[in-house]
Design a protein around this motif. Structure first.
Motif, PDB file in Angstrom:
ATOM      1  N   LYS A 173       0.851  -1.009  -0.097  1.00  9.64           N
ATOM      2  CA  LYS A 173      -0.035  -0.098  -0.065  1.00  9.64           C
ATOM      3  C   LYS A 173       0.744   1.094   0.134  1.00  9.64           C
ATOM      4  O   LYS A 173       1.585   1.396   0.769  1.00  9.64           O
ATOM      5  CB  LYS A 173      -0.992  -0.114   1.270  1.00  9.64           C
ATOM      6  N   LEU A 174       0.878   2.089  -1.119  1.00  7.48           N
ATOM      7  CA  LEU A 174       1.753   3.068  -1.319  1.00  7.48           C
ATOM      8  C   LEU A 174       0.606   4.467  -0.948  1.00  7.48           C
ATOM      9  O   LEU A 174      -0.453   4.529  -1.201  1.00  7.48           O
ATOM     10  CB  LEU A 174       2.095   3.373  -2.593  1.00  7.48           C
ATOM     11  N   ASP A 187       8.834   4.970  -7.975  1.00  4.15           N
ATOM     12  CA  ASP A 187       9.872   5.811  -8.434  1.00  4.15           C
ATOM     13  C   ASP A 187       9.103   6.809  -9.353  1.00  4.15           C
ATOM     14  O   ASP A 187       9.518   8.086  -9.523  1.00  4.15           O
ATOM     15  CB  ASP A 187      10.677   5.150  -9.379  1.00  4.15           C
ATOM     16  N   VAL A 188       7.853   6.482  -9.970  1.00  2.00           N
ATOM     17  CA  VAL A 188       7.107   7.502 -10.792  1.00  2.00           C
ATOM     18  C   VAL A 188       6.146   8.351  -9.872  1.00  2.00           C
ATOM     19  O   VAL A 188       6.195   9.445 -10.319  1.00  2.00           O
ATOM     20  CB  VAL A 188       6.283   6.724 -11.839  1.00  2.00           C
ATOM     21  N   LEU A 189       5.735   7.668  -9.037  1.00  4.06           N
ATOM     22  CA  LEU A 189       4.584   8.692  -8.397  1.00  4.06           C
ATOM     23  C   LEU A 189       5.047   9.276  -6.918  1.00  4.06           C
ATOM     24  O   LEU A 189       4.425  10.135  -6.313  1.00  4.06           O
ATOM     25  CB  LEU A 189       3.432   7.734  -7.752  1.00  4.06           C
ATOM     26  N   LYS A 190       6.179   8.786  -6.584  1.00  5.12           N
ATOM     27  CA  LYS A 190       6.924   9.250  -5.080  1.00  5.12           C
ATOM     28  C   LYS A 190       5.892   9.263  -3.922  1.00  5.12           C
ATOM     29  O   LYS A 190       5.541  10.329  -3.437  1.00  5.12           O
ATOM     30  CB  LYS A 190       7.437  10.736  -5.640  1.00  5.12           C
ATOM     31  N   PRO A 191       5.367   8.341  -3.497  1.00  3.04           N
ATOM     32  CA  PRO A 191       4.618   8.256  -2.198  1.00  3.04           C
ATOM     33  C   PRO A 191       5.385   8.804  -0.969  1.00  3.04           C
ATOM     34  O   PRO A 191       6.510   8.437  -1.078  1.00  3.04           O
ATOM     35  CB  PRO A 191       3.951   6.907  -2.163  1.00  3.04           C
ATOM     36  N   HIS A 192       4.627   9.019  -0.088  1.00  3.50           N
ATOM     37  CA  HIS A 192       5.230   9.641   1.075  1.00  3.50           C
ATOM     38  C   HIS A 192       5.846   8.411   1.956  1.00  3.50           C
ATOM     39  O   HIS A 192       6.894   8.518   2.798  1.00  3.50           O
ATOM     40  CB  HIS A 192       4.433  10.407   1.821  1.00  3.50           C
ATOM     41  N   ARG A 193       5.019   7.367   1.879  1.00 11.83           N
ATOM     42  CA  ARG A 193       5.332   6.168   2.553  1.00 11.83           C
ATOM     43  C   ARG A 193       4.671   4.814   2.106  1.00 11.83           C
ATOM     44  O   ARG A 193       3.838   5.004   1.074  1.00 11.83           O
ATOM     45  CB  ARG A 193       5.049   6.327   4.076  1.00 11.83           C
ATOM     46  N   GLU A 215       1.073  -4.746  -6.530  1.00 13.00           N
ATOM     47  CA  GLU A 215       1.715  -5.887  -6.426  1.00 13.00           C
ATOM     48  C   GLU A 215       3.235  -5.910  -5.993  1.00 13.00           C
ATOM     49  O   GLU A 215       3.785  -4.741  -6.495  1.00 13.00           O
ATOM     50  CB  GLU A 215       2.015  -6.951  -7.510  1.00 13.00           C
ATOM     51  N   GLU A 216       3.967  -6.574  -5.142  1.00 15.33           N
ATOM     52  CA  GLU A 216       5.292  -6.204  -4.814  1.00 15.33           C
ATOM     53  C   GLU A 216       6.303  -5.925  -5.916  1.00 15.33           C
ATOM     54  O   GLU A 216       7.219  -5.393  -6.000  1.00 15.33           O
ATOM     55  CB  GLU A 216       5.871  -7.296  -3.846  1.00 15.33           C
ATOM     56  N   SER A 217       6.002  -6.701  -6.904  1.00 13.98           N
ATOM     57  CA  SER A 217       6.949  -6.825  -8.269  1.00 13.98           C
ATOM     58  C   SER A 217       6.566  -5.545  -9.006  1.00 13.98           C
ATOM     59  O   SER A 217       7.525  -5.172  -9.855  1.00 13.98           O
ATOM     60  CB  SER A 217       6.485  -7.869  -9.241  1.00 13.98           C
ATOM     61  N   GLU A 218       5.584  -4.567  -8.761  1.00 17.50           N
ATOM     62  CA  GLU A 218       5.382  -3.564  -9.517  1.00 17.50           C
ATOM     63  C   GLU A 218       5.505  -2.241  -8.568  1.00 17.50           C
ATOM     64  O   GLU A 218       5.472  -1.155  -9.020  1.00 17.50           O
ATOM     65  CB  GLU A 218       3.803  -3.548  -9.824  1.00 17.50           C
ATOM     66  N   MET A 219       6.098  -2.608  -7.251  1.00 18.09           N
ATOM     67  CA  MET A 219       6.175  -1.424  -6.472  1.00 18.09           C
ATOM     68  C   MET A 219       7.288  -0.439  -6.697  1.00 18.09           C
ATOM     69  O   MET A 219       7.144   0.727  -6.626  1.00 18.09           O
ATOM     70  CB  MET A 219       6.353  -2.006  -4.891  1.00 18.09           C
ATOM     71  N   ILE A 220       8.424  -1.008  -7.188  1.00 17.25           N
ATOM     72  CA  ILE A 220       9.495   0.121  -7.246  1.00 17.25           C
ATOM     73  C   ILE A 220       9.139   0.916  -8.541  1.00 17.25           C
ATOM     74  O   ILE A 220       9.474   2.070  -8.319  1.00 17.25           O
ATOM     75  CB  ILE A 220      10.770  -0.782  -7.717  1.00 17.25           C
TER      76      ILE A 220
END
Length: 80
Positions: free
Chosen positions: A6-7, A67-73, A58-63
């Motif tokens: 969860k981003l 990197d594109v959306l720059k979530p806070h946490r 998904e964990e595989s898509e997280m990075i």
């Protein structure tokens, strides 16, 4: 089963709920454009001065998404 992440974007101030709702619209647009595996977004208001918007990936898509959306946490997502 792969982990789900969860981003989260935090918004603070008197307009935080409105801003979080609007941010979720953009997260849904991103989800459709990028054809992500999951279709989970949302917003939540904790009080009149703090709200969040989030997307679950998904964990595989997280990075890539991070990197594109720059979530806070982020945090591990457990289905309720």
């Amino acid at each position: 089963m792969s982990k789900k992440i969860k981003l989260i974007w935090d918004f603070r101030g008197p307009a935080s709920e409105k801003t979080a709702k609007h941010h979720e619209i953009h997260l849904k647009e991103f989800l459709e454009i990028e054809k992500l595996r999951l279709n989970i977004t949302g917003h939540q208001s904790f009080n009149d001065m703090h709200s969040i918007a989030f997307i679950v990936v998904e964990e595989s898509e997280m990075i890539k998404v991070r990197d594109v959306l720059k979530p806070h946490r982020g945090e591990i997502y457990f289905m309720e």
